[in-house]
Design a protein around this motif. Structure first.
Motif, PDB file in Angstrom:
ATOM      1  N   CYS A  83       0.846  -1.209   0.000  1.00 40.14           N
ATOM      2  CA  CYS A  83       0.000   0.000   0.000  1.00 40.14           C
ATOM      3  C   CYS A  83       0.875   1.250   0.000  1.00 40.14           C
ATOM      4  CB  CYS A  83      -0.910   0.012   1.222  1.00 40.14           C
ATOM      5  SG  CYS A  83      -1.776   1.578   1.387  1.00 40.14           S
ATOM      6  N   VAL A 103      -1.854   2.540   4.666  1.00 37.43           N
ATOM      7  CA  VAL A 103      -3.186   2.265   5.218  1.00 37.43           C
ATOM      8  C   VAL A 103      -3.143   1.050   6.151  1.00 37.43           C
ATOM      9  CG1 VAL A 103      -5.514   1.453   4.606  1.00 37.43           C
ATOM     10  CG2 VAL A 103      -4.470   3.367   3.357  1.00 37.43           C
ATOM     11  N   TYR A 104      -2.378   0.027   5.772  1.00 39.92           N
ATOM     12  CA  TYR A 104      -2.371  -1.216   6.556  1.00 39.92           C
ATOM     13  C   TYR A 104      -1.139  -1.275   7.442  1.00 39.92           C
ATOM     14  CZ  TYR A 104      -5.696  -2.428   2.919  1.00 39.92           C
ATOM     15  OH  TYR A 104      -6.759  -2.411   2.070  1.00 39.92           O
ATOM     16  N   CYS A 147      -6.252   6.495   2.491  1.00 39.55           N
ATOM     17  CA  CYS A 147      -6.334   5.802   1.194  1.00 39.55           C
ATOM     18  C   CYS A 147      -6.389   6.786   0.017  1.00 39.55           C
ATOM     19  CB  CYS A 147      -7.566   4.894   1.191  1.00 39.55           C
ATOM     20  SG  CYS A 147      -7.834   4.061  -0.379  1.00 39.55           S
ATOM     21  N   VAL A 148      -5.505   6.574  -0.954  1.00 46.78           N
ATOM     22  CA  VAL A 148      -5.482   7.426  -2.154  1.00 46.78           C
ATOM     23  C   VAL A 148      -6.219   6.765  -3.331  1.00 46.78           C
ATOM     24  CG1 VAL A 148      -3.389   8.667  -1.500  1.00 46.78           C
ATOM     25  CG2 VAL A 148      -3.191   6.588  -2.878  1.00 46.78           C
ATOM     26  N   CYS A 206      -5.905   3.927  -4.916  1.00 47.66           N
ATOM     27  CA  CYS A 206      -5.111   3.411  -6.040  1.00 47.66           C
ATOM     28  C   CYS A 206      -5.540   2.015  -6.467  1.00 47.66           C
ATOM     29  CB  CYS A 206      -3.624   3.424  -5.691  1.00 47.66           C
ATOM     30  SG  CYS A 206      -3.119   2.118  -4.545  1.00 47.66           S
ATOM     31  N   LYS A 207      -6.165   1.247  -5.577  1.00 47.50           N
ATOM     32  CA  LYS A 207      -6.697  -0.115  -5.803  1.00 47.50           C
ATOM     33  C   LYS A 207      -5.629  -1.213  -5.750  1.00 47.50           C
ATOM     34  CE  LYS A 207     -10.716   1.811  -6.724  1.00 47.50           C
ATOM     35  NZ  LYS A 207     -11.354   1.759  -7.999  1.00 47.50           N
ATOM     36  N   CYS A 210      -4.344  -2.761  -3.245  1.00 52.77           N
ATOM     37  CA  CYS A 210      -4.661  -3.830  -2.286  1.00 52.77           C
ATOM     38  C   CYS A 210      -5.716  -4.771  -2.846  1.00 52.77           C
ATOM     39  CB  CYS A 210      -5.119  -3.225  -0.961  1.00 52.77           C
ATOM     40  SG  CYS A 210      -6.456  -2.042  -1.091  1.00 52.77           S
ATOM     41  N   TRP A 252     -12.025  -3.436  -1.988  1.00 52.72           N
ATOM     42  CA  TRP A 252     -12.132  -1.960  -1.949  1.00 52.72           C
ATOM     43  C   TRP A 252     -13.572  -1.601  -2.299  1.00 52.72           C
ATOM     44  CZ3 TRP A 252     -13.616   2.392  -4.432  1.00 52.72           C
ATOM     45  CH2 TRP A 252     -13.014   3.599  -4.072  1.00 52.72           C
TER      46      TRP A 252
HETATM   47 FE1  SF4 Z   1      -3.706   1.548   0.036  1.00 53.97          FE
HETATM   48 FE2  SF4 Z   1      -5.587   0.030  -1.093  1.00 53.97          FE
HETATM   49 FE3  SF4 Z   1      -6.067   2.615  -0.645  1.00 53.97          FE
HETATM   50 FE4  SF4 Z   1      -4.302   1.909  -2.516  1.00 53.97          FE
HETATM   51  S1  SF4 Z   1      -6.531   1.497  -2.508  1.00 53.97           S
HETATM   52  S2  SF4 Z   1      -4.055   3.524  -0.996  1.00 53.97           S
HETATM   53  S3  SF4 Z   1      -3.420   0.064  -1.581  1.00 53.97           S
HETATM   54  S4  SF4 Z   1      -5.717   1.036   0.899  1.00 53.97           S
END
Ligand code: SF4
Length: 561
Positions: free
Chosen positions: A507, A511-512, A530-531, A533-534, A536, A547
């Protein structure tokens, strides 16, 4: 464990308003805005003025969630608006000198002019900030009567009889972190449409469900993704003057020949540089950390020279669909089409997708206009979109690189050999049709990991939390986490032992976190970082992270990105 269930944070059993429209577009990126603009023009040319074309966008402002390098091939934009420059489409400038650098740990081997690989030659292209471009496209769309609603997140797909898509339900707002209604509770609406266009960007959370439910990827390669990390820097005036209009791509350090990826340096106006690094998520290392690779790349002496005396302005991260032609799902069905990154419109060999995204929107608009006029928005009628694509230059371009990304599955060096053969076999390469694999399936046991973490200095090498600050990311804190860890016993009982909980590494927004004390029950999920981005949702080795969309308006605020 491929999930076919549709996950959503909306409350069940709530009375909801219904909003009927004719065509609904989910996401205000370049594909959907091109589609809306062209559709409105086509309908108006036929004397039809009573149709509602509505675009929903989860970001607070159109463009806030749009992230790209970006060097734009103008072909798509010039088809949308032949006078796009005169109309004032914002550009940083036309590409000047371009080059490819192969980096060792401390040196750069430069391939410039005629020696620059053909895929990375960019003469005639334009350096742009895509979040500014889509802001401009939104204004063009509104001038034509398209309705654009930012701040409205589409939470669920509404299905009718069989698998017909009827529209979407927008996200409820005013639910607290325990899932209870707050005083501010507002139920989401059911937006009903004859055609719904999914242009959610890569790994759309609704399109993902649709693909699985309707098996739209049957007979196709699994989509494969890269994660791109980007910063915009203000650099010393002498560096800025030297670099404006320059485009450089790099390979080699810090990835070497281990995995697929590379970087870019684009010279913007006003002493700014766009810097980015993309790494394929099929990298086998369980501790794959795209942000760490980006920082290590910035610490290369040749990049450090550019950053001396400068400061970071903005940060962002996003995934990129790299699978190409054979990984594109079926793009139409009863009452819907898929466009842009959501449908895999990206040329991975040149790292370009904006022109293809716009073209997909134009083609979808033509098919939708015909369907609306005929009063038939069935799968069979909307198949016209795929027919138009198959006859288009977009298909021709993607066909020429149809085996590009998969050729690198067995390693970088064999990929380079195949890429050379592709150039003289019209894109075929050594194998007629290469198969792919889901990115998460390639992760190797954590005991084999060789990834290292960089040291951060807070000036040129920022840690993730400092970078998240530069993304402008904000979410309402008192709402349920929009990252669903589906089965935390897998995290505790298997993932810790087998893969070392890769979520804490991949990530790019921290976030994690895996608790370091006591007996962890699962990861700590700092969802407000969380930005979107997907990564995860794609890279978790057990497909254990889902997500789902948070309240509309939350997420990054990409400006000048
Ligand atoms: Fe982190 Fe997932 Fe958010 Fe991307 S989408 S920023 S990997 S939690």
């Amino acid at each position: 464990m491929s999930q076919t269930r549709q996950y959503s944070l909306n409350l069940p059993g709530v009375e909801r308003e219904e909003l009927p429209v004719d065509v609904l577009l989910v996401g205000a990126g370049p594909a959907n805005l091109a589609c809306a603009i062209h559709l409105q023009r086509l309908l108006q040319a036929k004397g039809i003025s009573d149709k509602t074309v509505l675009v929903l966008e989860k970001a607070e402002e159109v463009g806030n969630h749009t992230l790209s390098g970006a060097v734009m091939n103008p072909r798509g934009m010039a088809e949308l608006f032949p006078d796009w420059r005169e109309r004032g489409c914002p550009v940083e400038g036309e590409v000047g000198p371009d080059a490819m650098w192969w980096l060792s740990k401390s040196k750069a081997l430069r391939f410039e002019g005629a020696l620059c690989p053909p895929q990375l030659k960019n003469h005639g292209n334009f350096i742009v900030s895509m979040n500014q471009v889509v802001g401009w496209m939104k204004a063009q769309a509104e001038t034509l009567g398209v309705q654009v609603y930012p701040g409205f997140a589409a939470a669920e797909i509404l299905f009718g009889d069989g698998d017909r898509v009827l529209g979407v339900q927008t996200r409820d707002t005013g639910i607290d972190k325990h899932g209870a209604k707050k005083d501010t509770f507002q139920p989401g609406m059911n937006v009903m449409a004859a055609v719904t266009v999914f242009g959610e960007g890569p790994r759309g959370h609704l399109a993902k469900h649709l693909v699985r439910r309707l098996k739209l990827d049957e007979g196709r390669n699994p989509q494969t993704y890269g994660t791109g990390i980007k910063e915009v820097w203000e650099v010393a005036p002498e560096i800025g003057a030297q670099w404006q209009g320059r485009v450089v791509h790099t390979g080699g350090y810090p990835l070497g020949t281990d995995g697929y990826g590379g970087s870019w340096i684009y010279g913007l106006k006003d002493n700014r540089l766009s810097l980015g690094f993309v790494v394929g998520l099929d990298h086998h290392d369980a501790k794959l950390d795209p942000h760490a690779l980006f920082v290590q790349w910035k610490q290369h002496p040749e990049i450090q020279k550019l950053l001396a005396g400068g400061k970071v302005l903005r940060y962002g991260a996003k995934t990129v669909p790299e699978g190409g032609y054979f990984a594109m799902p079926r793009m139409h069905g009863d009452g819907f089409v898929l466009v842009g990154d959501t449908a895999g419109f990206l040329n991975a060999s040149t790292l370009k997708g904006v022109h293809l995204a716009i073209k997909s929107g134009l083609l979808a608009a033509e098919a939708i206009a015909e369907a609306i006029v005929a009063g038939d928005t069935s799968n069979a009628k909307l198949a016209r979109y795929t027919e138009l694509f198959e006859a288009s230059w977009a298909r021709e371009e993607l066909w020429k690189v149809r085996n590009w990304r998969q050729a690198f599955d067995q390693g970088f060096l064999s990929g380079m050999v195949d890429a050379g053969v592709q150039m003289v076999t019209g894109g075929r390469g050594l194998v007629q049709r290469r198969k792919g694999h889901a990115d998460h399936s390639t992760t190797r046991p954590v005991a084999e990991s060789r990834m290292t973490k960089p040291a951060f200095d807070g000036e040129r090498s920022m840690d993730k939390l400092t970078d998240v600050y530069h993304s402008g990311t904000v979410h309402e804190e008192d709402q349920p986490a929009h990252l669903l860890v589906l089965d935390t016993t897998i995290c505790v009982d298997r993932c810790t032992r087998e893969f070392g909980n890769p979520c804490q590494h991949f990530c790019p927004a921290a976030v994690y976190e895996w608790p370091t004390e006591g007996a962890p029950k699962g990861p700590t999920v700092n969802f407000s970082n969380c930005v979107h981005c997907k990564t995860c949702d794609i890279a978790d080795p057990y497909e254990n992270i889902e997500w789902v969309v948070p309240e509309g308006g939350g997420g990054p605020k990409y400006q000048g990105m």
